[in-house]
Design a protein around this motif. Structure first.
Motif, mmCIF file in Angstrom:
data_model
loop_
_atom_site.group_PDB
_atom_site.id
_atom_site.type_symbol
_atom_site.label_atom_id
_atom_site.label_comp_id
_atom_site.label_asym_id
_atom_site.label_seq_id
_atom_site.Cartn_x
_atom_site.Cartn_y
_atom_site.Cartn_z
ATOM 1 N N GLU A 141 -2.071 2.703 0.718
ATOM 2 C CA GLU A 141 -1.656 2.015 -0.492
ATOM 3 C C GLU A 141 -0.207 2.333 -0.838
ATOM 4 O O GLU A 141 0.534 1.460 -1.298
ATOM 5 C CB GLU A 141 -2.578 2.426 -1.645
ATOM 6 N N ASP A 174 4.537 0.110 -7.604
ATOM 7 C CA ASP A 174 3.820 -0.627 -6.562
ATOM 8 C C ASP A 174 3.776 0.130 -5.238
ATOM 9 O O ASP A 174 2.858 -0.060 -4.445
ATOM 10 C CB ASP A 174 4.480 -1.996 -6.351
ATOM 11 N N ARG A 212 0.709 -1.616 -3.761
ATOM 12 C CA ARG A 212 -0.620 -1.749 -4.368
ATOM 13 C C ARG A 212 -1.060 -3.200 -4.518
ATOM 14 O O ARG A 212 -2.236 -3.531 -4.367
ATOM 15 C CB ARG A 212 -0.637 -1.032 -5.715
ATOM 16 N N GLN A 213 -0.118 -4.113 -4.785
ATOM 17 C CA GLN A 213 -0.487 -5.519 -4.935
ATOM 18 C C GLN A 213 -0.967 -6.101 -3.614
ATOM 19 O O GLN A 213 -2.009 -6.760 -3.550
ATOM 20 C CB GLN A 213 0.705 -6.315 -5.470
ATOM 21 N N GLU A 269 -4.388 -4.847 -2.556
ATOM 22 C CA GLU A 269 -5.521 -5.541 -3.166
ATOM 23 C C GLU A 269 -5.810 -6.857 -2.440
ATOM 24 O O GLU A 269 -6.981 -7.231 -2.248
ATOM 25 C CB GLU A 269 -5.234 -5.807 -4.640
ATOM 26 N N GLU A 310 -4.705 7.736 0.888
ATOM 27 C CA GLU A 310 -3.782 7.167 -0.094
ATOM 28 C C GLU A 310 -2.506 6.628 0.533
ATOM 29 O O GLU A 310 -1.822 5.787 -0.054
ATOM 30 C CB GLU A 310 -3.412 8.227 -1.120
#
Length: 873
Positions: free
Chosen positions: A67, A491, A72-73, A76, A64
């Motif tokens: 991220e 985020d 998080r954006q 991805e 984790e």
């Protein structure tokens, strides 16, 4: 001091792993190569490489931290680019088995990532164009010729997320910044030096999934880039250090751990160099730091003579020594006290600085010679209040230890144990004394316990930062863009790091260094519960797990209004009902799955797993029960033995009094539960009367231990030739082994006191084979047969709850300890190791083990919000 500034350098180190995972986890054997690194600009903050092997995806898929650190954006976006580009079949033959690099570079108000991927053979331009058109069809692709190279830009219409790729000198360079790619291709842009690159390659570990390279000269540049204020004392320690570090990743899903070697330029004017010829040693001062510690900088010296020699050379190099020598010559003349012979030997090998959450500072110094301190304290300091002093002369801490204590020019100090606590203001020491007396200490926080377990306590230098306690300080230091990311909980996950630390140890002139980022992982024990069960009142018993049917089990627990709750393994209520009184001791389950328990309102209950009372129950008893009933087959009958103060009550399982037993009136209050073995019943009392009954209730023998008191349970222990005996320990820590045939055998236990709490580890036959002794803060486990010590442990708070044990396979148990004063619970295996994930925050009386026939182990515990939590472990 602002030690907290170290966080501004550590924050972005963790994102390296994420970058490498998403852009460099292709299979193949590692081949060393220097050439790709020669293109990197001199202003490269960090360089890293990823070791390729087939297990990479499995190792990092649930990490984790990736991220949390990159956002998080962007996470991805990297997932998509990795899948479409690096995993594409057309590119695989060119990149399998190559070393791939990720580096970080300053750019305006950002840190830009560069991905460097050499190819095994040359790829012509037409093939690259064709590959990108097929692999990135979802993107708008533009191509620009510059510096005799083609830069491809992949645009998906998202602001600031255009991905640029250039194939230069048989190497793919990729970044979200095209200006960085221009620097790569520009031969006139200064690049990393050969010596720096050689060190990185030589110190890469083939056994590590990730290696990181860092040039020390970048430290002030990183601080300047991230911070809107000047660097603090910790960063200044690295001024002019020179050299570089190479770290390797140790994988742990709830912590970032980087460790490796560091070399310096051996510049005499740098303070850190004083520790190059030291070696790592135990650091203990953190045990004295207050609970509101935001950060600390702690030092430990292994060789005092060497350190003193090197410190004097440093002060001489800086031309600071003559002034100090003149000052101490004056002290010698006026007070006949020598700094070298009288003052310096007083002080020990450890010193530290603590920054508190309110930005005030304390310093800590160990005492080497208490007697000498008592002799000379009046000569070097003046008492200003009860046990509070102030140095009469300036610069004593600085003359002893150098730069870290330079700001404590003429401090006040307070003695606590064998250390001195220093402050520039009296009020700070008064506050600290209150914290010490109330045991409001850093070591009593669950987060620090986890950090301590991960990072250890052996080093020469440790800088430790608690994210939560220092959050306001960090916010005030960071520039706007980085402060926004640090605060952004949607985020990013910076707030989910409990702490950051760096440890440095001397290594024959160079250093061993480690960085630790302890993360509040959602996968860590105690982070996210599988389910939570809410009560109307405070739970008052430990959760217990019983059989419900051939295919399921259930949990039983009582709350303060005496409601007993039955909960299924998924956390849903099966039933609840109010009992008359509080459950005393533990409930017991019979072979027919019915449950037997007693309450303090003189009630005996027996009910089925659906909560229905069996015929004849509940029933009233003549006396109040004092502990758990014992249910055993004896003399061809199944009987319920209930301790009730000075009485032993015996019932059949259909609720009738067993006539052959009657009510046994004993000479003292029964010690906890009744023991049954080999068709005989054994009872012990507080005043030393021990009874042996046969199956019909006839007294066979009474042993009386005169002049002794007992407060802990008795146990059945195995003797030689498969004989058995009652084992008991009195308040003077003398153990008695009684077989009711010969005189009791005695043995004086070396540890313990009259307040000690003792529990026994039973095997599947109910025979105790080892014991756990709690004496205030100290835990000791021993074998019962030979009294040999197995392991010990010292807690930060006095333990007031009796140890628990939980079955852990055949003839093996886990030991549970609850520290009530700081709401921590511990779980030890039989070798004395703390189970991974412990301690965690919870109240006493917890359960550990399966909650259904085929379930994983669970921790069932109650927290201060009065809810029952089920944590899968």
């Amino acid at each position: 001091m602002r030690n907290t500034i170290i966080i501004t350098i550590l924050l972005f180190v963790a994102i390296i792993g994420a970058s490498l995972y998403y852009f460099a986890n292709l299979e193949g054997e590692k081949k060393e190569t220097l050439r790709p690194l020669t293109f990197l600009p001199k202003e490269t903050f960090l360089v890293a490489t990823f070791q390729n092997d087939a297990t990479t995806d499995n190792i990092f898929k649930d990490f984790e931290i990736f991220e949390a650190m990159i956002g998080r954006q962007e996470f991805e976006q990297w997932q998509i680019l990795k899948a479409k580009l690096l995993r594409h079949a057309a590119i695989q033959p060119y990149v399998n088995g190559v070393d791939q690099y990720v580096s970080f570079h300053p750019e305006n108000e950002a840190i830009t990532t560069l991905f460097t991927i050499p190819t095994l053979t040359h790829i012509d331009q037409a093939a690259i164009t064709s590959f990108l058109e097929n692999a990135a069809s979802a993107y708008t692709i533009t191509e620009k010729d510059t510096l005799e190279n083609h830069i491809y830009s992949l645009d998906k219409g998202i602001k600031d997320s255009i991905f640029h790729i250039v194939y230069h000198e048989n190497i793919f360079f990729a970044s979200f910044s095209d200006s960085l790619l221009y620097k790569i291709m520009d031969k006139h842009t200064p690049k990393l030096g050969k010596e720096e690159i050689d060190y990185f390659v030589e110190n890469n570990s083939r056994n590590s999934p990730l290696s990181v390279y860092f040039v020390h000269e970048q430290i002030p540049r990183i601080a300047q880039h991230l911070m809107r204020r000047k660097a603090g004392d910790f960063i200044k320690l690295f001024d002019n250090l020179g050299g570089q570090s190479a770290w390797n990743l140790s994988f742990k899903n709830d912590a970032l751990i980087l460790s490796g070697e560091s070399e310096t330029a051996h510049r005499k004017e740098n303070y850190i160099e004083l520790f190059g010829n030291q070696h790592k040693t135990s650091q203990t001062l953190y045990n004295y730091f207050p609970e509101n510690t935001a950060s600390y900088l702690s030092f430990a010296i292994s060789d005092s003579d060497s350190f003193r020699k090197d410190l004097l050379a440093l002060l001489k190099q800086r031309k600071e020594l003559p002034q100090l020598q003149a000052q101490f010559a004056e002290i010698k003349k006026s007070k006949d006290v020598s700094f070298e012979e009288d003052i310096r030997p007083i002080f020990g090998r450890e010193f530290a600085l603590v920054e508190q959450s309110n930005q005030t500072e304390l310093a800590f110094i160990s005492i080497a010679d208490s007697a000498k301190l008592e002799t000379f304290i009046a000569s070097i300091a003046t008492r200003v209040s009860d046990s509070l002093y102030r140095f009469d002369h300036s610069n004593i801490p600085f003359a002893l230890y150098g730069d870290p204590l330079k700001s404590f020019t003429r401090p006040y100090f307070l003695r606590v144990g064998n250390i001195l606590v220093l402050a520039n203001y009296q009020s700070l020491l008064a506050e600290y004394r209150r914290d010490w007396e109330r045991v409001n200490l850093l070591t009593n926080t669950v987060g620090f316990k986890n950090s301590e377990r991960i990072q250890g306590n052996e080093a020469n230098i440790t800088c430790f930062v608690r994210t939560g306690a220092s959050s306001s300080i960090i916010n005030s230091l960071l520039k706007a863009a980085y402060r926004e990311s640090f605060r952004d909980k949607e985020d990013f996950g910076y707030q989910d790091f409990y702490s950051w630390s760096i440890q440095i140890a001397g290594n024959n002139g160079n250093f061993q260094t480690s960085i630790y980022g302890v993360y509040k992982s959602k996968n860590a024990l105690g982070a996210v519960a599988d389910w939570i069960y809410e009560f109307n009142n405070r739970p008052i018993t430990a959760p217990q797990v019983f059989e419900h049917s051939d295919t399921s089990q259930f949990i039983l627990i009582q709350e303060q209004d005496h409601t007993v709750h039955a909960i299924n393994p998924s956390g849903n209520k099966l039933w609840s009902t109010v009992f008359h009184g509080r459950v005393v001791g533990e409930a017991q389950q019979l072979d027919d799955r019915s449950i037997v328990l007693v309450t303090d309102r003189n009630r005996l209950y027996r009910f089925d797993p659906e909560g229905n009372s069996l015929p004849g129950f509940s029933l009233g008893m003549d006396s109040e029960p004092t502990y758990t009933p014992t249910i055993s087959n004896i003399g061809g009958k199944q009987l319920i033995f209930i301790p009730a103060g000075r009485k032993l009550l015996v019932y059949t399982t259909d609720g009738k009094k067993e006539e052959s037993w009657g009510d046994k009136n004993l000479e003292g209050k029964i010690l906890f539960d009744i023991k049954v073995h080999s068709d005989q019943v054994f009872v012990g009392t507080e005043n030393g009367h021990f009874y042996q009954f046969d199956a019909q209730g006839n007294l066979l023998k009474e042993e009386i231990i005169t002049d002794s008191q007992f407060k802990n349970p008795i146990a059945i222990a195995r003797l030689e030739q498969n004989r058995h005996a009652v084992y008991a320990v009195d308040t003077a820590q003398v153990s008695f082994t009684m077989d009711f045939k010969e005189e009791p055998k005695t043995y004086k236990l070396e540890q313990g006191a009259n307040r000690s709490l003792i529990s026994y580890f039973p095997n599947t036959d109910g025979i105790a084979y080892r014991m756990a002794i709690i004496d205030q803060k100290h835990l000791l486990t021993k074998n019962i047969q030979d009294s040999s010590a197995l392991f010990d442990f010292t807690f930060t708070q006095e333990i007031t709850d009796r140890p628990q044990y939980f079955a852990n396979g055949s003839n093996s148990s886990l030991l549970g300890i609850a520290s009530r004063k700081n709401y921590l619970i511990y779980l030890f295996d039989e070798k004395g190791s703390i189970r991974d994930g412990f301690p965690i925050e919870a109240l006493p009386d917890f359960y550990y083990g399966k909650i259904d026939y085929n379930s994983a182990p669970y921790l069932l515990c109650v927290r201060r919000d009065r809810k029952l939590y089920a944590f899968r472990h």
